[in-house]
Design a protein around this motif. Structure first.
Motif, PDB file in Angstrom:
ATOM      1  N   ALA A 365       0.825  -1.207   0.000  1.00 45.43           N
ATOM      2  CA  ALA A 365       0.000   0.000   0.000  1.00 45.43           C
ATOM      3  C   ALA A 365       0.856   1.252   0.000  1.00 45.43           C
ATOM      4  O   ALA A 365       2.028   1.245   0.389  1.00 45.43           O
ATOM      5  CB  ALA A 365      -0.926  -0.002   1.213  1.00 45.43           C
ATOM      6  N   CYS A 366       0.255   2.351  -0.408  1.00 45.92           N
ATOM      7  CA  CYS A 366       0.930   3.640  -0.460  1.00 45.92           C
ATOM      8  C   CYS A 366       0.153   4.663   0.368  1.00 45.92           C
ATOM      9  O   CYS A 366      -1.081   4.635   0.387  1.00 45.92           O
ATOM     10  CB  CYS A 366       1.051   4.137  -1.903  1.00 45.92           C
ATOM     11  N   ALA A 367       0.883   5.556   1.048  1.00 41.26           N
ATOM     12  CA  ALA A 367       0.269   6.554   1.920  1.00 41.26           C
ATOM     13  C   ALA A 367      -0.074   7.801   1.106  1.00 41.26           C
ATOM     14  O   ALA A 367       0.516   8.865   1.290  1.00 41.26           O
ATOM     15  CB  ALA A 367       1.220   6.899   3.065  1.00 41.26           C
ATOM     16  N   GLN A 368      -1.045   7.670   0.199  1.00 41.96           N
ATOM     17  CA  GLN A 368      -1.335   8.732  -0.765  1.00 41.96           C
ATOM     18  C   GLN A 368      -2.847   8.958  -0.879  1.00 41.96           C
ATOM     19  O   GLN A 368      -3.456   8.697  -1.921  1.00 41.96           O
ATOM     20  CB  GLN A 368      -0.716   8.366  -2.123  1.00 41.96           C
ATOM     21  N   SER A 412       4.676  12.715   5.444  1.00 46.41           N
ATOM     22  CA  SER A 412       3.902  11.623   4.867  1.00 46.41           C
ATOM     23  C   SER A 412       2.935  11.064   5.888  1.00 46.41           C
ATOM     24  O   SER A 412       3.229  11.008   7.077  1.00 46.41           O
ATOM     25  CB  SER A 412       4.828  10.511   4.373  1.00 46.41           C
ATOM     26  N   LEU A 413       1.787  10.626   5.418  1.00 41.69           N
ATOM     27  CA  LEU A 413       0.761  10.032   6.280  1.00 41.69           C
ATOM     28  C   LEU A 413       1.020   8.533   6.441  1.00 41.69           C
ATOM     29  O   LEU A 413       0.227   7.691   6.039  1.00 41.69           O
ATOM     30  CB  LEU A 413      -0.625  10.284   5.696  1.00 41.69           C
ATOM     31  N   GLY A 414       2.162   8.202   7.013  1.00 45.80           N
ATOM     32  CA  GLY A 414       2.550   6.812   7.181  1.00 45.80           C
ATOM     33  C   GLY A 414       3.765   6.490   6.336  1.00 45.80           C
ATOM     34  O   GLY A 414       4.165   7.264   5.465  1.00 45.80           O
ATOM     35  N   GLU A 415       4.363   5.354   6.615  1.00 44.81           N
ATOM     36  CA  GLU A 415       5.525   4.900   5.864  1.00 44.81           C
ATOM     37  C   GLU A 415       5.618   3.384   5.950  1.00 44.81           C
ATOM     38  O   GLU A 415       5.041   2.774   6.860  1.00 44.81           O
ATOM     39  CB  GLU A 415       6.805   5.542   6.390  1.00 44.81           C
ATOM     40  N   GLY A 443     -25.230  14.911 -11.872  1.00 45.37           N
ATOM     41  CA  GLY A 443     -26.311  15.745 -12.370  1.00 45.37           C
ATOM     42  C   GLY A 443     -26.399  15.711 -13.881  1.00 45.37           C
ATOM     43  O   GLY A 443     -25.823  14.841 -14.543  1.00 45.37           O
ATOM     44  N   ASP A 444     -27.114  16.652 -14.428  1.00 50.60           N
ATOM     45  CA  ASP A 444     -27.293  16.747 -15.872  1.00 50.60           C
ATOM     46  C   ASP A 444     -26.049  17.374 -16.489  1.00 50.60           C
ATOM     47  O   ASP A 444     -25.845  18.583 -16.428  1.00 50.60           O
ATOM     48  CB  ASP A 444     -28.521  17.608 -16.186  1.00 50.60           C
ATOM     49  N   GLY A 445     -25.181  16.535 -17.049  1.00 56.04           N
ATOM     50  CA  GLY A 445     -23.982  17.044 -17.709  1.00 56.04           C
ATOM     51  C   GLY A 445     -22.853  17.397 -16.770  1.00 56.04           C
ATOM     52  O   GLY A 445     -21.910  18.088 -17.181  1.00 56.04           O
ATOM     53  N   ALA A 446     -22.887  16.935 -15.524  1.00 54.63           N
ATOM     54  CA  ALA A 446     -21.825  17.266 -14.575  1.00 54.63           C
ATOM     55  C   ALA A 446     -21.753  16.213 -13.483  1.00 54.63           C
ATOM     56  O   ALA A 446     -22.732  15.534 -13.175  1.00 54.63           O
ATOM     57  CB  ALA A 446     -22.051  18.643 -13.964  1.00 54.63           C
ATOM     58  N   VAL A 447     -20.564  16.083 -12.889  1.00 54.24           N
ATOM     59  CA  VAL A 447     -20.341  15.193 -11.749  1.00 54.24           C
ATOM     60  C   VAL A 447     -19.599  15.987 -10.681  1.00 54.24           C
ATOM     61  O   VAL A 447     -18.620  16.681 -10.974  1.00 54.24           O
ATOM     62  CB  VAL A 447     -19.515  13.947 -12.132  1.00 54.24           C
ATOM     63  N   TRP A 448     -20.089  15.891  -9.432  1.00 53.98           N
ATOM     64  CA  TRP A 448     -19.464  16.560  -8.299  1.00 53.98           C
ATOM     65  C   TRP A 448     -18.977  15.497  -7.329  1.00 53.98           C
ATOM     66  O   TRP A 448     -19.709  14.593  -6.951  1.00 53.98           O
ATOM     67  CB  TRP A 448     -20.478  17.478  -7.615  1.00 53.98           C
ATOM     68  N   LEU A 449     -17.701  15.590  -6.940  1.00 53.62           N
ATOM     69  CA  LEU A 449     -17.127  14.639  -5.987  1.00 53.62           C
ATOM     70  C   LEU A 449     -16.399  15.421  -4.905  1.00 53.62           C
ATOM     71  O   LEU A 449     -15.553  16.272  -5.205  1.00 53.62           O
ATOM     72  CB  LEU A 449     -16.156  13.682  -6.689  1.00 53.62           C
ATOM     73  N   GLU A 450     -16.712  15.115  -3.658  1.00 52.30           N
ATOM     74  CA  GLU A 450     -16.065  15.771  -2.519  1.00 52.30           C
ATOM     75  C   GLU A 450     -15.444  14.699  -1.635  1.00 52.30           C
ATOM     76  O   GLU A 450     -16.099  13.737  -1.237  1.00 52.30           O
ATOM     77  CB  GLU A 450     -17.097  16.581  -1.735  1.00 52.30           C
ATOM     78  N   ILE A 451     -14.131  14.844  -1.358  1.00 54.36           N
ATOM     79  CA  ILE A 451     -13.388  13.872  -0.555  1.00 54.36           C
ATOM     80  C   ILE A 451     -12.661  14.641   0.547  1.00 54.36           C
ATOM     81  O   ILE A 451     -12.158  15.748   0.301  1.00 54.36           O
ATOM     82  CB  ILE A 451     -12.330  13.110  -1.397  1.00 54.36           C
ATOM     83  N   GLU A 452     -12.570  14.055   1.728  1.00 52.67           N
ATOM     84  CA  GLU A 452     -11.794  14.710   2.775  1.00 52.67           C
ATOM     85  C   GLU A 452     -11.261  13.697   3.774  1.00 52.67           C
ATOM     86  O   GLU A 452     -11.797  12.591   3.930  1.00 52.67           O
ATOM     87  CB  GLU A 452     -12.620  15.779   3.496  1.00 52.67           C
ATOM     88  N   HIS A 453     -10.170  14.070   4.415  1.00 52.10           N
ATOM     89  CA  HIS A 453      -9.611  13.257   5.501  1.00 52.10           C
ATOM     90  C   HIS A 453      -8.953  14.196   6.508  1.00 52.10           C
ATOM     91  O   HIS A 453      -8.548  15.312   6.172  1.00 52.10           O
ATOM     92  CB  HIS A 453      -8.598  12.235   4.966  1.00 52.10           C
ATOM     93  N   ASP A 454      -8.826  13.737   7.749  1.00 54.37           N
ATOM     94  CA  ASP A 454      -8.195  14.534   8.791  1.00 54.37           C
ATOM     95  C   ASP A 454      -6.930  13.849   9.295  1.00 54.37           C
ATOM     96  O   ASP A 454      -6.638  13.815  10.494  1.00 54.37           O
ATOM     97  CB  ASP A 454      -9.169  14.811   9.943  1.00 54.37           C
ATOM     98  N   GLY A 455      -6.168  13.321   8.353  1.00 51.08           N
ATOM     99  CA  GLY A 455      -4.938  12.622   8.711  1.00 51.08           C
ATOM    100  C   GLY A 455      -3.806  13.525   9.157  1.00 51.08           C
ATOM    101  O   GLY A 455      -2.849  13.058   9.784  1.00 51.08           O
ATOM    102  N   TRP A 456      -3.904  14.827   8.866  1.00 49.39           N
ATOM    103  CA  TRP A 456      -2.810  15.736   9.226  1.00 49.39           C
ATOM    104  C   TRP A 456      -2.975  16.185  10.678  1.00 49.39           C
ATOM    105  O   TRP A 456      -3.092  17.370  10.987  1.00 49.39           O
ATOM    106  CB  TRP A 456      -2.786  16.933   8.280  1.00 49.39           C
ATOM    107  N   THR A 457      -2.968  15.235  11.597  1.00 47.24           N
ATOM    108  CA  THR A 457      -3.187  15.545  13.011  1.00 47.24           C
ATOM    109  C   THR A 457      -2.075  16.417  13.585  1.00 47.24           C
ATOM    110  O   THR A 457      -2.305  17.170  14.536  1.00 47.24           O
ATOM    111  CB  THR A 457      -3.286  14.248  13.823  1.00 47.24           C
ATOM    112  N   ALA A 458      -0.872  16.303  13.042  1.00 42.74           N
ATOM    113  CA  ALA A 458       0.234  17.111  13.561  1.00 42.74           C
ATOM    114  C   ALA A 458      -0.023  18.596  13.365  1.00 42.74           C
ATOM    115  O   ALA A 458       0.550  19.425  14.079  1.00 42.74           O
ATOM    116  CB  ALA A 458       1.542  16.708  12.873  1.00 42.74           C
TER     117      ALA A 458
END
Length: 586
Positions: A365-368, A412-415, A443-458
């Motif tokens: 796996a990769c931390a990406q 990096s979020l892990g290693e 939707g009609d002629g469009a796609v919306w994608l929202e992604i989030e993470h809170d890995g940057w705890t430092a």
């Protein structure tokens, strides 16, 4: 033989790329796994290394082969001719061993080379070179048996053993056709011994389906009670392994698109062998193949290859086509294995919308998190560094900066694990777990994608990536948001945190910075132009690298840099659109 590891004749040792992780690479949750694995490994090393252990792998003698399974993977004639001439080119490195010599009693140039060599990755390509290639393949296989008949940790490692059993099973009948009676008997006995060991090997969840498929394939190839017993035992355990390794959406549990493709091709080969014997294909195998086929279609990009994530390379377009041929035509899905697919007539985006796999499934796996791969027309422009296990000496490419996503403080979020822990558990990805949340609207002629993470705890920050694909204009608009994580006290006294948003380019892609210093003209192999624009404070084109088949190639990356406040919201916008429109920068 020489070398300082348990790898026969390996020159040197793999180097480790320095990393700057956000947290400890191994927390308390690893200690039970470490302790259990150390105990288990010591037990099977002691058992398998006993002088008389090899005798327990014997059984009823087999002198013939029942079928010749067809592996749908394409063969590489160049590699086959090269091996025929005594030059082994594997995992990006080469070794000369012309006949009558062989590669078994000399140092291997790298660990990935040794792994491919002992997995018999060269065998199908050599056998495809006609009778001369088959005879040379028989000589090399018999030479291997003479040197490595006794169990050893590296050569008989379950993953290498499973690939060797698979490749040997597919070639056995061809090899037997040019062998004398003594060699044919020895070949059959060797295959039976290795298949029995494969069923006895420690049985971690990861790659269990691949190992059982190889053992079942050997059971199809070997005649008589020996073959029937191997086939029965492997097929009885295979449904459970497939249930663990293949998701309902067709994704592999490792989240590697290439791993799903390879398992599908293995199951297709097993199905062909069972059909040749006139035996029914287990329903669990048929179901898994159907799911995997749909998954491969979703994760295949318009230029014919797969997305490169979590240790899986893009694979060959011919392999992808071979896997999809039985499935027939169809539309790709919108999600698979934690990846979201967005598409317009000229743009296709694969976005990683899940956390990296953990435990044994995280070996590659990769931390990406939230990484992107984007194909414009049929040009893959935005990608990652393409790390795979064939580049095991470039572990740093598994870190967050190694793909097209955002990093804070160049951390990096892990290693991957290293040192003695990696020797025990393998180089699995370790670090603090973090959830990845996603929301999609079509939707009609469009796609919306929202992604989030809170890995940057430092830094006490949450990263949100918003993607909006205008399917009519073939334009991708995006917004990167960094904001204080709700409900979390300040994790740092820093007022500002430096960020870098990277967009790694496919090798050969061209990038030219416009006069406005905010726009970059991109051109892929088709020479069609695309504009990348951003309102980020500092935009640069910098060198990068890309791993291709074990070879490290030079490439470029777009890097948007700036500084985010840790007590307020920061927004960076960017978009990708076809060149040639009104108002293009000059």
């Amino acid at each position: 033989m020489s070398g300082g590891s348990d790898i026969p004749g390996l020159r040197g040792a793999p180097m480790r790329t320095p990393v700057k992780p956000t947290g400890a690479a191994s927390g308390p949750e690893l200690w039970p796994a470490l302790a259990g694995r150390m105990l288990t490994r010591q037990l099977w090393v002691e058992l398998y290394g006993l002088p008389g252990y090899g005798a327990t792998l014997g059984g009823t003698k087999v002198a013939a082969f029942a079928c010749a399974p067809k592996d749908p993977r394409p063969v590489d004639a160049t590699l086959g001719r090269s091996v025929l001439d005594g030059r082994f080119v594997l995992a990006g490195t080469a070794m000369d061993a012309p006949a009558p010599d062989d590669p078994w009693n000399r140092p291997s140039p790298s660990m990935p080379f040794a792994a491919q060599l002992h997995a018999f990755a060269w065998l199908p390509h050599l056998v495809a070179e006609g009778e001369r290639g088959v005879r040379e393949a028989l000589r090399l296989v018999r030479g291997w048996e003479g040197t490595f008949r006794r169990w050893s940790p590296f050569v008989w490692d379950p993953d290498r053993l499973s690939r060797r059993v698979f490749n040997l099973s597919c070639a056995a009948r061809r090899l037997g056709s040019v062998a004398d009676e003594a060699d044919r008997l020895a070949l059959a006995v060797s295959l039976a011994r290795q298949a029995r060991q494969l069923l006895r090997a420690p049985d971690p969840t990861a790659r269990r389906a691949e190992r059982l498929t190889a053992a079942a394939l050997a059971g199809c190839v070997l005649t008589g009670p020996t073959g029937a017993a191997l086939r029965r035992r492997a097929l009885a355990r295979l449904p459970g392994a497939l249930a663990q390794g293949v998701g309902e959406d067709g994704g592999h549990a490792s989240r590697s698109p290439e791993a799903g493709l390879e398992l599908l091709l293995d199951l297709m080969t097993l199905t062909d062998a069972l059909n040749q014997l006139g035996e029914p294909v287990p329903e669990a195998v048929t179901r898994a193949m159907g799911r995997l086929g749909k998954g491969v279609r979703t994760l295949a990009l318009p230029e014919g290859r797969l997305g490169s994530f979590h240790g899986g390379g893009p694979s060959l377009a011919a392999s992808v086509a071979a896997a999809l041929e039985p499935v027939g035509a169809g539309e790709p899905g919108v999600a698979c294995a934690g990846f979201a697919r967005l598409a317009s007539p000229l743009l296709t985006v694969l976005a990683d919308v899940a956390a990296p796999p953990r435990g044994a499934w995280g070996a590659d796996a990769c931390a990406q998190p939230m990484a992107l791969e984007i194909v414009c027309g049929k040009d893959r422009l935005i990608t990652g560094c393409g790390w795979t296990p064939l580049a095991s000496d470039r572990q740093g490419l598994r870190l967050t900066p190694g793909h097209s996503t955002l990093t804070l403080g160049e951390s990096s979020l892990g290693e991957p694990l290293s040192g003695w822990k990696a020797n025990v558990l393998g180089p699995r990805l370790a670090g603090k777990p973090y959830p990845v949340r996603t929301e999609r609207r079509d939707g009609d002629g469009a796609v919306w994608l929202e992604i989030e993470h809170d890995g940057w705890t430092a830094y006490g920050l949450t990263h949100q990536r918003r993607l909006y694909l205008d399917q009519r204009m073939d334009e991708l608009r995006a917004e990167e948001r960094l904001f204080p994580t709700p409900g979390r006290p300040d994790a740092t006294r820093q007022i500002a945190a430096p960020y870098a948003i990277r967009f790694h380019l496919e090798p050969g892609a061209q990038a030219s910075l416009a006069r406005d210093r905010r726009s970059i003209l991109l051109r892929g192999h088709s020479s069609r132009g695309w504009w990348f624009r951003t309102d980020g404070p500092d935009v640069a084109i910098e060198p990068s690298v890309h791993v291709d088949g074990g070879l490290t190639r030079r490439s470029l990356q777009i890097v948007v840099r700036g500084s985010a406040r840790t007590d307020a919201e920061t927004k960076i916008r960017w978009k990708l659109s076809p060149a040639g429109g009104v108002g293009d920068p000059v």
